[in-house]
Design a protein around this motif. Structure first.
Motif, PDB file in Angstrom:
ATOM      1  N   LEU A 758       0.749  -1.295  -0.061  1.00 20.08           N
ATOM      2  CA  LEU A 758      -0.027   0.069  -0.065  1.00 20.08           C
ATOM      3  C   LEU A 758       0.790   1.287   0.078  1.00 20.08           C
ATOM      4  O   LEU A 758       0.061   2.475  -0.050  1.00 20.08           O
ATOM      5  CB  LEU A 758      -0.903   0.178   1.203  1.00 20.08           C
ATOM      6  CG  LEU A 758      -1.844  -1.179   1.327  1.00 20.08           C
ATOM      7  CD1 LEU A 758      -2.639  -1.012   2.618  1.00 20.08           C
ATOM      8  CD2 LEU A 758      -2.911  -1.393   0.105  1.00 20.08           C
ATOM      9  N   ALA A 760       2.435   2.199   2.416  1.00 19.68           N
ATOM     10  CA  ALA A 760       2.550   2.960   3.846  1.00 19.68           C
ATOM     11  C   ALA A 760       3.684   2.505   4.837  1.00 19.68           C
ATOM     12  O   ALA A 760       3.896   1.388   4.563  1.00 19.68           O
ATOM     13  CB  ALA A 760       1.258   2.589   4.587  1.00 19.68           C
ATOM     14  N   ILE A 776      -1.876   4.621   6.159  1.00 19.73           N
ATOM     15  CA  ILE A 776      -2.421   4.087   4.909  1.00 19.73           C
ATOM     16  C   ILE A 776      -3.074   5.240   4.392  1.00 19.73           C
ATOM     17  O   ILE A 776      -2.950   5.340   3.059  1.00 19.73           O
ATOM     18  CB  ILE A 776      -3.528   3.196   5.421  1.00 19.73           C
ATOM     19  CG1 ILE A 776      -2.971   1.831   5.923  1.00 19.73           C
ATOM     20  CG2 ILE A 776      -4.241   2.717   4.229  1.00 19.73           C
ATOM     21  CD1 ILE A 776      -3.856   0.744   6.440  1.00 19.73           C
ATOM     22  N   LEU A 777      -3.854   6.338   4.917  1.00 22.49           N
ATOM     23  CA  LEU A 777      -4.201   7.494   4.068  1.00 22.49           C
ATOM     24  C   LEU A 777      -3.368   8.258   3.784  1.00 22.49           C
ATOM     25  O   LEU A 777      -3.737   8.630   2.606  1.00 22.49           O
ATOM     26  CB  LEU A 777      -5.253   8.238   5.375  1.00 22.49           C
ATOM     27  CG  LEU A 777      -5.833   9.375   4.901  1.00 22.49           C
ATOM     28  CD1 LEU A 777      -6.879   9.142   3.733  1.00 22.49           C
ATOM     29  CD2 LEU A 777      -6.583  10.208   6.047  1.00 22.49           C
ATOM     30  N   ALA A 779      -0.366   7.612   2.610  1.00 25.01           N
ATOM     31  CA  ALA A 779       0.319   6.653   1.586  1.00 25.01           C
ATOM     32  C   ALA A 779      -0.913   7.114   0.215  1.00 25.01           C
ATOM     33  O   ALA A 779      -0.304   7.089  -0.896  1.00 25.01           O
ATOM     34  CB  ALA A 779       0.394   5.493   1.655  1.00 25.01           C
ATOM     35  N   SER A 780      -2.183   6.764   0.710  1.00 25.77           N
ATOM     36  CA  SER A 780      -3.086   6.908  -0.426  1.00 25.77           C
ATOM     37  C   SER A 780      -3.118   8.337  -0.906  1.00 25.77           C
ATOM     38  O   SER A 780      -3.189   8.544  -2.412  1.00 25.77           O
ATOM     39  CB  SER A 780      -4.467   6.622  -0.057  1.00 25.77           C
ATOM     40  OG  SER A 780      -5.653   6.873  -0.893  1.00 25.77           O
ATOM     41  N   GLU A 781      -3.140   9.286  -0.270  1.00 27.10           N
ATOM     42  CA  GLU A 781      -3.030  10.653  -0.617  1.00 27.10           C
ATOM     43  C   GLU A 781      -1.746  10.982  -1.487  1.00 27.10           C
ATOM     44  O   GLU A 781      -1.787  11.864  -2.557  1.00 27.10           O
ATOM     45  CB  GLU A 781      -3.204  11.723   0.508  1.00 27.10           C
ATOM     46  CG  GLU A 781      -4.677  11.621   1.108  1.00 27.10           C
ATOM     47  CD  GLU A 781      -4.705  12.309   2.322  1.00 27.10           C
ATOM     48  OE1 GLU A 781      -3.587  12.938   2.897  1.00 27.10           O
ATOM     49  OE2 GLU A 781      -5.793  12.573   3.105  1.00 27.10           O
ATOM     50  N   ARG A 782      -0.817  10.358  -1.024  1.00 28.76           N
ATOM     51  CA  ARG A 782       0.641  10.681  -1.782  1.00 28.76           C
ATOM     52  C   ARG A 782       0.445  10.051  -3.147  1.00 28.76           C
ATOM     53  O   ARG A 782       1.059  10.527  -4.107  1.00 28.76           O
ATOM     54  CB  ARG A 782       1.578  10.138  -0.822  1.00 28.76           C
ATOM     55  CG  ARG A 782       3.266  10.392  -1.569  1.00 28.76           C
ATOM     56  CD  ARG A 782       4.143  10.104  -0.533  1.00 28.76           C
ATOM     57  NE  ARG A 782       4.034   8.679  -0.034  1.00 28.76           N
ATOM     58  CZ  ARG A 782       3.612   8.190   1.111  1.00 28.76           C
ATOM     59  NH1 ARG A 782       3.421   8.922   2.191  1.00 28.76           N
ATOM     60  NH2 ARG A 782       3.696   6.927   1.522  1.00 28.76           N
ATOM     61  N   GLN A 783       0.084   8.828  -3.093  1.00 29.78           N
ATOM     62  CA  GLN A 783      -0.050   8.239  -4.508  1.00 29.78           C
ATOM     63  C   GLN A 783      -1.033   8.729  -5.404  1.00 29.78           C
ATOM     64  O   GLN A 783      -0.664   9.032  -6.709  1.00 29.78           O
ATOM     65  CB  GLN A 783      -0.454   6.732  -4.168  1.00 29.78           C
ATOM     66  CG  GLN A 783       0.561   5.911  -3.645  1.00 29.78           C
ATOM     67  CD  GLN A 783      -0.036   4.491  -3.161  1.00 29.78           C
ATOM     68  OE1 GLN A 783      -1.091   4.350  -3.307  1.00 29.78           O
ATOM     69  NE2 GLN A 783       0.918   3.560  -2.636  1.00 29.78           N
ATOM     70  N   ALA A 784      -2.037   9.637  -4.766  1.00 25.31           N
ATOM     71  CA  ALA A 784      -2.925  10.124  -5.635  1.00 25.31           C
ATOM     72  C   ALA A 784      -2.457  11.314  -6.059  1.00 25.31           C
ATOM     73  O   ALA A 784      -2.487  11.734  -7.710  1.00 25.31           O
ATOM     74  CB  ALA A 784      -4.289  10.504  -4.879  1.00 25.31           C
TER      75      ALA A 784
END
Length: 786
Positions: A758, A760, A776-777, A779-784
């Motif tokens: 993920l 993260a 996790i959040l 990492a998701s925001e960074r990937q977006a």
């Protein structure tokens, strides 16, 4: 787990602990169990604010003779822990707050009652007039210019700044791989089953102040009390009864011990204070809070080329006696390289004052933090170079062929095979099987991770190390007395203290190894300055190395005297006899130790003319040949399941591979390791002493301060390596603290392994569900964004 141990009753035997019979039967004797005629109880009125000037502390009318403030303690000195380290600043730690209060829970007044409830009611009637001041709570903010000052005359909030400059600039310019990380370890409490407790009274017969206290270090406490109270040490007797866990909290002098001792002298009747759990959580026993900025330099395979770090430790308002506020950061700077080959190293450490309770040494002392930082960094390097973290770890560990090894900070690793412990842990945890399981995935959506952590534990470091720190108490030669009793039993007297580590069993086993007396017939006397040789006590995983070594040397001397008398009784030469099975055997017969003892004590007419006048009692001092420490080490491996929807982490499997030299009692070693690991699991996932911006503690009960229980601690498995130390008696190394060092790193590495797909990554303890979900959040925001 396959049982590890040797037959017999001596070193290596897997004997049940002698002391457990009384504990399991409810016959332990703790401070709170002691009853005396005329005993009265003390409660302390504690500061409700973190930082304030004291305008007035006023007793209720009619109770002035039962409420005591700082000005009432005439002639009592504050605790002042000195250090010889250049730049160190000492702080006067008042017995009762003087001038200012500097943390919530600091004692302002001592209230006396017929029982604790009455004393607490009286404390509730005392009125306070406090002028609140801005507190400084965040240690990084405390370093900034303009921050509120805990001690105004310093001009800043630094107890000490230290630096190790390893000339890393060339490595920084040329290294092909650079990894930078920030790590945080939360503030904790030690939470022994038994909190602090002290009972004091004046003994008119002996003209002594008797202080019965739950401590790891009776002789040190006597020294500290003498300094604060202005008494000669011969006028003070300190007794440590059964102690329900210490963990470092009970190896420092507490202000309550001084206050109660003073009150007993003043009132001439017994007085007692028993710490309650809220006091423990809010007013004492703080530990662990570290902050790291780490830059690691490596080659393209992940081989370490250099390490650059900044370490900050929040040590609270005062320096504890005798180990000071600087022990933690100094240990962190010296131990950060861990079990690895680090060619270049630079580190700066800050011991920072804040408006929180003072920082005490806690099981592992700095090493859980440095282990967390270096082990997470090793895994981060592996991810950066695209390799398996276990392989990168193995290639960076000090090899067995290099032993003994002096590392970059001059730690002298005496013996061991660090890569072997990692290989054994990988096999025991079924590393290949876990990787296959990860590829298959979990039906419930949880993510599986595996993590490792390898560490060294500097145990029983002695005179040279402590002298270099310049602290008030420097350990030297440890003494033990062994005495053959008139009926052929044995009595051992040691100045160290048992705090749950099984010394009444293991010291008996050491003596049994030499004298061949059944441990069931051996008594160990400890915990009383009037009855035992001087010792600085139980800390730094030193008791089995130091007291065990002293018992061994004393038993050897006593064995020679026994052999001489036995040979005389059998009319043969001393060189012809041997000790076995509690008897002395000669060429034509044997004689029991009981018979020999009766000759010495009751029939001296049968003694040889040249008998040793020391008799059947021997006291010998001991210190290892090299006293910079015997280094134990271990690898811990953890398998976890992380729920990415809730952030909850479950430990599925846990393996420890430990090498603490020669095992005196494998069962006790395992108990120490499992108990320490349980505390480490608390550090990794649950325990946190948090504070708000006003310096108010937010975890003042066990509802808020979470401890791992039976459902959170897995069924751990353990394997042993035995690499005897070349410097200590019988090759023994210490093991008491090691179990608590590795779990935070192993568990968080496992969490990061689970979350790696993920993107993260966590770098903070405890790894609560909230922090897992935040990672996790993020990492998701960074990937977006990318």
């Amino acid at each position: 787990m396959q049982a590890h141990g040797k037959p017999g009753t001596g070193i290596g035997a897997r004997l049940r602990r002698k002391e457990d019979a009384r504990f399991l039967a409810g016959k332990g004797n703790y401070v709170s169990d002691i009853a005396m005629p005329g005993l009265m109880d003390v409660a302390f009125l504690r500061s409700p604010v973190a930082h304030a000037r004291i305008r007035a502390v006023t007793a209720p009318a009619g109770a002035e003779d039962r409420v005591f403030r700082a000005e009432d303690l005439g002639g009592v000195k504050p605790m002042q822990a000195q250090s010889g380290i250049p730049g160190y600043r000492a702080s006067d730690y008042p017995i009762l707050a003087t001038g200012k209060v500097r943390f919530v829970g600091e004692a302002l007044a001592m209230c006396l009652g017929r029982n604790r409830a009455e004393a607490e009611d009286l404390a509730g009637e005392v009125t306070l007039d406090l002028e609140e001041l801005p507190p400084v709570v965040d240690m990084l903010a405390a370093r900034r210019a303009g921050a509120p000052l805990v001690h105004e005359h310093w001009g800043d909030n630094l107890f000490l700044t230290t630096a190790v400059d390893g000339r890393i600039d060339e490595v920084a310019r040329t290294a092909p791989v650079v990894v930078k990380r920030e790590y945080r370890m939360a503030r904790q409490c030690m939470s022994p089953l038994e909190g602090k407790g002290v009972l004091a009274y004046w003994d008119d017969r002996h003209g002594q102040l008797v202080v019965v206290t739950s401590t790891q270090v009776p002789h040190i406490i006597r020294t500290g009390l003498a300094e604060c109270l202005g008494l000669e040490q011969r006028l003070i007797r300190v007794i440590a009864p059964d102690v329900g866990g210490g963990f470092g909290y009970k190896c420092v002098l507490q202000p309550e011990e001084v206050a109660v001792a003073w009150l007993a002298m003043k009132r001439r009747h017994p007085v007692r204070w028993i710490e309650d759990r809220r006091e423990h959580l809010t007013a004492g026993a703080n530990a662990r809070q570290h902050h790291y900025l780490v830059t690691a330099y490596a080659d393209r395979r992940g081989k370490l080329l250099g390490l650059d770090a900044e370490v900050s430790v929040d040590v609270g308002a005062y320096s504890v006696w005798p180990f000071t506020a600087c022990l933690e950061a100094a240990q962190a700077g010296g131990n950060l390289p861990g079990p690895y080959v680090v060619p270049a190293y630079r580190c700066k450490t800050y011991s920072i004052a804040t408006n929180k309770p003072p920082f005490c040494p806690y099981r592992g002392v700095a090493r859980p933090g440095v282990c967390f930082a270096i082990e997470l960094t090793i895994d981060a390097i592996a991810r950066a170079v695209g390799r398996e973290p276990a392989e990168v770890r193995a290639e960076n560990l000090v090899p067995a062929s290099a032993m003994p090894y002096n590392n970059i900070t001059n730690k002298h690793y005496d013996s061991g095979d660090y890569p072997k412990s990692l290989r054994m842990a990988m096999e025991a945890i079924d590393f290949a099987g876990i990787r296959a399981r990860q590829r298959r995935g979990e039906a419930d959506g949880r993510r599986i991770g595996i993590g490792f952590s390898t560490y060294t534990e500097q145990s029983a470091h002695g005179t040279k190390v402590f002298a270099s720190w310049g602290i008030p108490i420097v350990p030297g030669y440890e003494q033990a007395t062994v005495r053959l009793t008139p009926d052929g039993g044995l009595e051992i007297r040691v100045g160290t203290q048992s705090i749950g580590q099984g010394l009444e069993t293991t010291l008996a086993q050491v003596a049994s190894e030499i004298l061949t007396i059944d441990p069931a017939r051996i008594n160990v006397v400890h915990g009383d300055t009037a009855l035992t040789p001087y010792s600085t006590g139980a800390y730094a995983s030193r008791s089995m190395v130091m007291a065990g070594g002293a018992v061994s040397r004393s038993s050897t001397v006593l064995a020679g005297r026994i052999a001489r008398i036995g040979a005389h009784l059998m009319q043969c030469r001393t060189e012809e006899v041997r000790l076995a099975e509690g008897r002395v055997f000669g060429p034509a017969g044997d004689v029991s130790l009981e018979e020999i003892a009766k000759v010495w004590y009751l029939r001296p007419d049968q003694l040889p003319e040249d008998v040793d006048l020391g008799g059947l009692e021997a006291t010998v001092g001991y210190r290892p040949k090299v006293d910079t420490g015997a280094f134990s080490y271990a690898t811990h491996a953890a398998v976890v399941a992380v729920d990415p929807e809730t952030g909850v982490t479950q430990i599925l499997d846990y393996v420890i591979v430990e090498d603490c030299g020669t095992l005196v009692n494998p069962m006790i070693v395992e108990g120490q390791a499992f108990g320490g690991a349980a505390q480490g699991i608390g550090t990794a996932l649950y325990e946190e002493s948090s504070y708000d911006e006003a310096g108010q503690p937010l975890a003042s009960t066990l509802i808020d301060y979470l401890l791992p229980g039976t459902t959170e601690v897995p069924a751990m498995r353990m394997q042993h390596i035995e690499t005897p130390s070349p410097y200590t008696e019988h090759g023994i190394k210490g093991v008491g603290e090691g179990g608590a060092i590795a779990p935070p790193a192993a568990i968080v590495n496992a969490i990061n392994d689970a979350l790696a797909p993920l993107g993260a990554e966590l770098g903070e303890t405890p790894a609560t569900p909230r922090r897992v979900l935040a990672a996790i959040l993020a990492a998701s925001e960074r990937q977006a964004a990318e």
